[in-house]
Design a protein around this motif. Structure first.
Motif, PDB file in Angstrom:
ATOM      1  N   MET A  61       0.808  -1.232  -0.259  1.00 22.51           N
ATOM      2  CA  MET A  61      -0.009  -0.026   0.245  1.00 22.51           C
ATOM      3  C   MET A  61       0.858   1.121   0.032  1.00 22.51           C
ATOM      4  N   LEU A  62       0.458   2.265  -0.735  1.00 23.20           N
ATOM      5  CA  LEU A  62       1.306   3.532  -0.836  1.00 23.20           C
ATOM      6  C   LEU A  62       1.187   4.226   0.675  1.00 23.20           C
ATOM      7  N   GLU A  63       2.217   4.608   1.034  1.00 21.36           N
ATOM      8  CA  GLU A  63       2.357   5.437   2.260  1.00 21.36           C
ATOM      9  C   GLU A  63       1.162   6.675   2.228  1.00 21.36           C
ATOM     10  N   ASN A  64       0.560   6.887   3.263  1.00 19.27           N
ATOM     11  CA  ASN A  64      -0.436   7.961   3.449  1.00 19.27           C
ATOM     12  C   ASN A  64      -1.627   7.865   2.350  1.00 19.27           C
ATOM     13  N   ASN A  65      -1.856   6.796   1.475  1.00 19.69           N
ATOM     14  CA  ASN A  65      -2.683   6.775   0.737  1.00 19.69           C
ATOM     15  C   ASN A  65      -2.608   8.106  -0.350  1.00 19.69           C
ATOM     16  N   LYS A  66      -1.389   8.426  -0.883  1.00 19.49           N
ATOM     17  CA  LYS A  66      -1.057   9.882  -1.550  1.00 19.49           C
ATOM     18  C   LYS A  66      -1.979   9.838  -2.871  1.00 19.49           C
ATOM     19  N   TYR A  67      -2.491   8.848  -3.415  1.00 23.71           N
ATOM     20  CA  TYR A  67      -2.968   8.999  -4.504  1.00 23.71           C
ATOM     21  C   TYR A  67      -4.343   9.586  -4.407  1.00 23.71           C
ATOM     22  N   LYS A  68      -4.735  10.446  -5.290  1.00 24.06           N
ATOM     23  CA  LYS A  68      -6.098  11.162  -5.220  1.00 24.06           C
ATOM     24  C   LYS A  68      -6.866  10.489  -6.186  1.00 24.06           C
ATOM     25  N   ILE A  69      -8.271  10.088  -5.929  1.00 23.14           N
ATOM     26  CA  ILE A  69      -9.170   9.618  -6.671  1.00 23.14           C
ATOM     27  C   ILE A  69     -10.295  10.692  -7.287  1.00 23.14           C
ATOM     28  N   SER A  70     -10.445  10.732  -8.448  1.00 23.75           N
ATOM     29  CA  SER A  70     -11.664  11.461  -9.027  1.00 23.75           C
ATOM     30  C   SER A  70     -12.696  10.718  -9.516  1.00 23.75           C
ATOM     31  N   VAL A  71     -14.009  10.979  -8.999  1.00 22.17           N
ATOM     32  CA  VAL A  71     -15.013  10.272  -9.547  1.00 22.17           C
ATOM     33  C   VAL A  71     -15.691  11.182 -10.771  1.00 22.17           C
ATOM     34  N   ILE A  72     -15.907  10.499 -11.843  1.00 19.28           N
ATOM     35  CA  ILE A  72     -16.554  11.158 -13.032  1.00 19.28           C
ATOM     36  C   ILE A  72     -17.789  10.757 -13.345  1.00 19.28           C
ATOM     37  N   THR A  73     -18.842  11.817 -13.449  1.00 18.89           N
ATOM     38  CA  THR A  73     -20.281  11.388 -13.864  1.00 18.89           C
ATOM     39  C   THR A  73     -20.540  12.126 -15.222  1.00 18.89           C
ATOM     40  N   ALA A  74     -21.117  11.514 -16.020  1.00 17.22           N
ATOM     41  CA  ALA A  74     -21.718  12.214 -17.047  1.00 17.22           C
ATOM     42  C   ALA A  74     -23.210  12.343 -16.939  1.00 17.22           C
ATOM     43  N   THR A  75     -23.830  13.520 -16.934  1.00 16.48           N
ATOM     44  CA  THR A  75     -25.142  13.632 -16.657  1.00 16.48           C
ATOM     45  C   THR A  75     -26.105  14.341 -17.910  1.00 16.48           C
ATOM     46  N   TYR A  76     -27.314  14.166 -18.026  1.00 21.04           N
ATOM     47  CA  TYR A  76     -28.062  14.789 -18.973  1.00 21.04           C
ATOM     48  C   TYR A  76     -29.652  14.657 -18.514  1.00 21.04           C
ATOM     49  N   ASN A  77     -30.269  15.643 -17.914  1.00 22.68           N
ATOM     50  CA  ASN A  77     -31.589  15.303 -17.520  1.00 22.68           C
ATOM     51  C   ASN A  77     -31.556  14.385 -16.595  1.00 22.68           C
ATOM     52  N   THR A  78     -30.885  14.371 -15.518  1.00 28.22           N
ATOM     53  CA  THR A  78     -30.922  13.340 -14.437  1.00 28.22           C
ATOM     54  C   THR A  78     -31.690  13.689 -12.972  1.00 28.22           C
ATOM     55  N   GLU A  79     -32.403  14.713 -13.152  1.00 25.18           N
ATOM     56  CA  GLU A  79     -33.010  15.272 -11.654  1.00 25.18           C
ATOM     57  C   GLU A  79     -33.552  14.245 -11.122  1.00 25.18           C
ATOM     58  N   SER A  80     -34.155  13.238 -11.674  1.00 23.99           N
ATOM     59  CA  SER A  80     -34.966  12.225 -11.116  1.00 23.99           C
ATOM     60  C   SER A  80     -34.143  11.128 -10.221  1.00 23.99           C
ATOM     61  N   CYS A  81     -32.716  11.033 -10.572  1.00 22.33           N
ATOM     62  CA  CYS A  81     -31.929  10.234  -9.795  1.00 22.33           C
ATOM     63  C   CYS A  81     -30.846  10.662  -9.254  1.00 22.33           C
ATOM     64  N   ILE A  82     -30.268  11.829  -9.649  1.00 22.46           N
ATOM     65  CA  ILE A  82     -28.764  12.221  -9.268  1.00 22.46           C
ATOM     66  C   ILE A  82     -28.821  12.309  -7.742  1.00 22.46           C
ATOM     67  N   GLN A  83     -29.838  12.664  -6.831  1.00 25.23           N
ATOM     68  CA  GLN A  83     -29.639  13.064  -5.540  1.00 25.23           C
ATOM     69  C   GLN A  83     -29.378  11.753  -4.868  1.00 25.23           C
ATOM     70  N   ASN A  84     -29.477  10.559  -5.029  1.00 22.57           N
ATOM     71  CA  ASN A  84     -29.058   9.270  -4.603  1.00 22.57           C
ATOM     72  C   ASN A  84     -27.531   9.214  -4.776  1.00 22.57           C
ATOM     73  N   LEU A  85     -26.937   9.599  -5.963  1.00 21.29           N
ATOM     74  CA  LEU A  85     -25.655   9.334  -5.940  1.00 21.29           C
ATOM     75  C   LEU A  85     -24.891  10.590  -5.190  1.00 21.29           C
ATOM     76  N   ILE A  86     -25.532  11.819  -5.100  1.00 16.80           N
ATOM     77  CA  ILE A  86     -24.839  12.737  -4.059  1.00 16.80           C
ATOM     78  C   ILE A  86     -24.926  12.453  -2.650  1.00 16.80           C
ATOM     79  N   GLU A  87     -25.965  11.625  -2.354  1.00 19.79           N
ATOM     80  CA  GLU A  87     -25.939  11.433  -0.835  1.00 19.79           C
ATOM     81  C   GLU A  87     -24.981  10.206  -0.503  1.00 19.79           C
ATOM     82  N   SER A  88     -24.712   9.398  -1.546  1.00 20.45           N
ATOM     83  CA  SER A  88     -23.841   8.370  -1.361  1.00 20.45           C
ATOM     84  C   SER A  88     -22.359   8.939  -1.326  1.00 20.45           C
ATOM     85  N   LEU A  89     -22.331   9.999  -1.973  1.00 14.97           N
ATOM     86  CA  LEU A  89     -20.843  10.480  -1.948  1.00 14.97           C
ATOM     87  C   LEU A  89     -20.751  11.303  -0.737  1.00 14.97           C
TER      88      LEU A  89
END
Length: 242
Positions: A1-29
């Motif tokens: 394992m790399l010391e101090n978890n030095k690697y930063k992670i990005s989460v990438i999401t593509a959206t288009y008219n997703t108001e009906s479901c995006i809140q669940n992803l937000i809460e999980s993040l």
């Protein structure tokens, strides 16, 4: 394992008219045990309340691009180029991370590892990498899935290119296979990291997904006859669900 978890992670999401479901992803993040990650959202100029919802998010390290695009992979390519993480995860707007996801992925990063795959839930099923060959299982011979289930080293795109616009449904399959067939190091993380949504294009357009996966297999495997036979069997099975 790399010391101090030095690697930063990005989460990438593509959206288009997703108001009906995006809140669940937000809460999980928001619920992540490890909150040291970046959320890169690439929106295709939504006309509903998607952007309004995203702009109200103040407690996550969120970056938003909103402009017309040419589909999900064009959006993901924009996100990959704009994100700051050394590794990235793809999450659909209808996907949900479990609270352990970022922490478990980050703790699994070792020097020399290019891809880390973990288990994901879809309905009542748990998806894991298959124990078999790519001529039969395609990318699933190595990984559980693209969204949620695969941490990808960003530098791989410098070697293998970005997601191809020639495959609007299965460009991830082509990219993953190119990586794995050409020496990318894959680590299997035996953890369940999230639940895959079933409203995306690959889930809804089952015939289109089957056809495009066949096209990728023809490009990446040697035996065209075997691939054609497998394609016909899979197509007949999927037609039952139409």
């Amino acid at each position: 394992m790399l010391e101090n978890n030095k690697y930063k992670i990005s989460v990438i999401t593509a959206t288009y008219n997703t108001e009906s479901c995006i809140q669940n992803l937000i809460e999980s993040l928001r619920a992540q045990q490890d909150k040291d990650f970046e959320w890169m959202v690439v929106d295709g100029a939504s006309t509903d309340k998607t952007l309004e919802i995203l702009n109200e998010v103040k407690d996550l390290n969120i970056k938003i691009i909103s402009e017309p695009d040419f589909g999900i992979y064009d959006a993901l390519n924009k996100g990959i180029k704009a994100c700051s993480g050394e590794y990235y995860l793809v999450a659909g707007a209808d996907d949900v991370f479990f609270e352990n996801a970022i922490n478990d992925y980050k703790n699994a990063i070792f020097d020399g590892i290019d891809l880390i795959t973990a288990n994901i839930k879809i309905g009542n099923e748990t998806l894991k990498p298959k124990n078999g060959s790519s001529w039969r299982f395609a990318q699933f011979a190595w990984v559980s899935g693209h969204a949620l289930g695969l941490l990808i080293k960003k530098d791989l795109h410098q070697k293998f290119g970005f997601y191809s616009r020639k495959f609007p449904i299965a460009a991830d399959q082509l990219f993953i296979k190119n990586c794995c067939q050409n020496g990318a190091k894959v680590l299997y993380l035996e953890k369940i990291v999230g639940e895959f949504g079933e409203t995306g294009l690959s889930s809804v357009d089952v015939i289109g997904t089957c056809v495009e996966s066949y096209r990728v297999q023809l490009v990446t495997e040697n035996s065209k006859w075997i691939q054609t036979f497998i394609f016909i069997i899979r197509l007949l099975r999927r037609m039952k669900y139409i």
